[in-house]
Design an enzyme around this catalytic site. Structure first.
Site, mmCIF file in Angstrom:
data_model
loop_
_atom_site.group_PDB
_atom_site.id
_atom_site.type_symbol
_atom_site.label_atom_id
_atom_site.label_comp_id
_atom_site.label_asym_id
_atom_site.label_seq_id
_atom_site.Cartn_x
_atom_site.Cartn_y
_atom_site.Cartn_z
ATOM 1 N N SER A 79 0.843 -1.199 0.000
ATOM 2 C CA SER A 79 0.000 0.000 0.000
ATOM 3 C C SER A 79 0.876 1.246 0.000
ATOM 4 C CB SER A 79 -0.886 -0.036 1.239
ATOM 5 O OG SER A 79 -1.062 1.243 1.769
ATOM 6 N N LYS A 80 0.347 2.328 -0.573
ATOM 7 C CA LYS A 80 1.140 3.566 -0.563
ATOM 8 C C LYS A 80 1.219 4.139 0.846
ATOM 9 C CE LYS A 80 -2.677 6.503 -2.016
ATOM 10 N NZ LYS A 80 -3.236 7.333 -3.035
ATOM 11 N N ARG A 81 0.429 3.576 1.749
ATOM 12 C CA ARG A 81 0.496 3.999 3.146
ATOM 13 C C ARG A 81 1.274 2.994 4.002
ATOM 14 N NH1 ARG A 81 -4.516 5.120 1.413
ATOM 15 N NH2 ARG A 81 -4.921 7.329 1.111
ATOM 16 N N ASP A 82 2.089 2.176 3.356
ATOM 17 C CA ASP A 82 2.869 1.165 4.067
ATOM 18 C C ASP A 82 3.661 1.801 5.216
ATOM 19 O OD1 ASP A 82 4.136 -1.654 3.960
ATOM 20 O OD2 ASP A 82 5.850 -0.306 4.045
#
Ligand code: GLU
Length: 519
Positions: free
Chosen positions: A269-272
């Site tokens: 996820s880009k929010r990793d």
């Protein structure tokens, strides 16, 4: 196809910052294009104005520049023979409408007048009938309002009354669609699983499915490389080429494997939260107010970032891991791209940076480190900073760690590691520090080798093993219990500074112990 010039495009939609998965798609396209002395094109797919995000296009261009994977044709990189390269501008020229008309005229596309409510009702009807994936297709379209079910007159009336409509692809029922993917091999899909994709939206804007095909045809694209999420739409694309009578223009397809979370469970996820950036450059999303850290601003070298990305889903078939961009170009092939997802490895990502850090010359590192030093109010001679970099790079992943790990090379310590002092400071040790200070005073040259010899001789003369006083000595000159090779530090700091620091330690450490016990 064999004789076609190799031309690959990277075709992002400017709907946000380009995340590292997107950069990998660009990278693999670039590698293949360069390997085959072809072209690498940047096309901006910005037809969906509702999803347009300010700054995204500029971000994409800057990211590609920072990575060193620059297109030789396209938005931001100079117009080639197929300008414009922004779909919004191409639409103005009526390029897409012409192709849509061809499909309508040949009976492979049709007008659909269904309202949002009607489409919703259809979906509900199908769900009630336990249809797993309700879609507008060869069966369901028969109950909808389109130019296949309405009479010519009715269609004309609706058109004259300017009733909104979309243009859909007429997908046949129960036909086998076969296509080849360079990574996945042959893929066979039954057309009954394929929906009648919208080609032109009601505002006349071409949908992705039509627009990218038209552009790939017009721009003579030879290979289309994209993420695996596009694989399910590929059968529709095959049909569009076929119905346009331009199958020989269809690029070879390569759908790249997903990038997976570090634990392998699901898509990255880009929010990793692994602490490693997901974007090449810092990205601020002005719609949501979200901020994403970038590799560049976090201290990664572009070469390390690219090398890491190159290994994400591709392997050279050897144990070699370090590749310059040119070496990647040389070694790359789609045959060595895996079909299955590639796990993102945060530690490995840092490791790559470390490898490149170690390879940098002291002068290069010094010029980067000087900026950090200046920010911290330090001015130092270049030669000294270069030497400091030589010592500090052994243990660091990033240049910004040099300051955290080695500020004592520039500032005399005022604190001493309490654990080490507690464990190692005693009368004998204190006497040793005084003795070694005196012995150093007699040295005319002050190299690592000489100081080490004197250090050992002094310890021996005092009946101490060097190991018993080594760490304490380190704390006296640096304040901390670990770091680069000790006598290298001694040599770098020089006689005067070392003596000053040792004398300061001899004077202030007992006082500290005193004040601790009396308090
Ligand atoms: N605009 C599409 C995207 O952003 C491009 C997909 C393709 O390469 O065909 O993913």
């Amino acid at each position: 196809m064999e004789n076609r010039r190799v031309r690959l495009r990277f075709a992002p939609s400017p709907t946000g910052g380009l995340h590292m998965g997107g950069v990998r798609t660009a990278l693999f396209s670039y590698l293949f294009a360069k390997k085959h002395k072809g072209d690498f094109i940047l096309r901006i797919e910005d037809t969906d104005q509702t999803r347009y995000v300010n700054g995204a296009e500029e971000y994409i261009i800057n990211a590609l520049k920072w990575c060193g994977i620059e297109p030789n044709e396209g938005v931001g990189f100079g117009d080639g023979p197929y300008a414009p390269y922004r779909q919004s501008e191409r639409k103005e020229k009526g390029i897409y409408a012409t192709y849509a008309q061809r499909l309508i005229d040949s009976g492979h596309a049709y007008y659909a007048f269904d309202t949002a409510e009607e489409l919703d009702a259809m979906r509900k009807r199908l769900e009630a009938a336990k249809v797993v994936a309700p879609q507008y297709n060869a069966v369901t379209r028969q109950n909808m309002r389109n130019s296949l079910t309405l009479s010519e007159d009715e269609v004309k009336k609706l058109m004259d009354a300017k009733t909104p409509y979309v243009v859909r692809l007429k997908v046949p029922r129960n036909e086998e669609i076969r296509f080849h993917d360079i990574i996945r091999g042959w893929v066979v899909v039954n057309s009954s699983q394929v929906d009648d994709k919208v080609l032109l939206k009601s505002d006349g804007i071409p949908a992705y499915h039509l627009a990218h095909i038209v552009d790939d045809i017009e721009m003579q694209v030879s290979h289309a490389v994209r993420g695996e999420e596009w694989l399910p739409s590929a059968p529709s694309h095959v049909l569009i080429y076929r119905y346009l009578g331009l199958e020989e223009k269809m690029p070879l397809l390569a759908h790249l494997p997903l990038i997976l979370k570090p634990d392998g469970n699901g898509k990255l996820s880009k929010r990793d939260k692994s602490g490693i950036p997901m974007f090449p450059l810092d990205w601020y999303d002005e719609r949501t107010g979200e901020k994403y850290a970038g590799y560049r601003e976090s201290g990664f070298f572009p070469e390390a970032f690219i090398n890491m990305l190159g290994m994400l889903g591709w392997n050279p078939g050897t144990t070699q891991e370090i590749f310059s961009l040119d070496e990647l170009v040389e070694a790359f092939s789609f045959e060595r791209v895996n079909k299955s997802g590639a796990k993102f490895d945060p530690e490995k990502t840092k490791w790559f940076n470390q490898q490149y850090l170690r390879k940098k010359s002291d002068a290069e590192l010094a010029s980067l480190f000087l900026t950090v030093l200046t920010e911290n109010g330090i001015s130092a001679e270049t030669a000294f900073v270069e030497h400091a970099c030589r010592l500090l790079k052994e243990k660091a992943y990033f240049v910004h760690e040099f300051w955290k790990e080695g500020s004592y090379l520039f500032v005399t310590p005022t604190n001493y590691d309490a654990e080490v002092i507690k464990k190692r400071w005693n009368e004998k040790a204190a006497a040793f520090i005084v003795a070694v200070t005196e012995a150093f005073k007699n040295l005319n040259t002050f190299t690592a080798a000489e100081t080490e010899t004197v250090f050992k001789a002094t310890a021996e003369a005092q009946g101490l093993g060097a190991g018993q006083v080594m760490q304490l000595f380190r704390v006296c000159i640096s304040g901390v219990g670990g770091g680069p090779a000790l006598f290298e530090i001694v040599e770098l700091l020089g006689k005067q500074e070392i003596i000053k620091r040792l004398e300061k330690a001899s004077a202030s450490i007992p006082e500290r112990i005193e004040s601790k016990t009396t308090n």
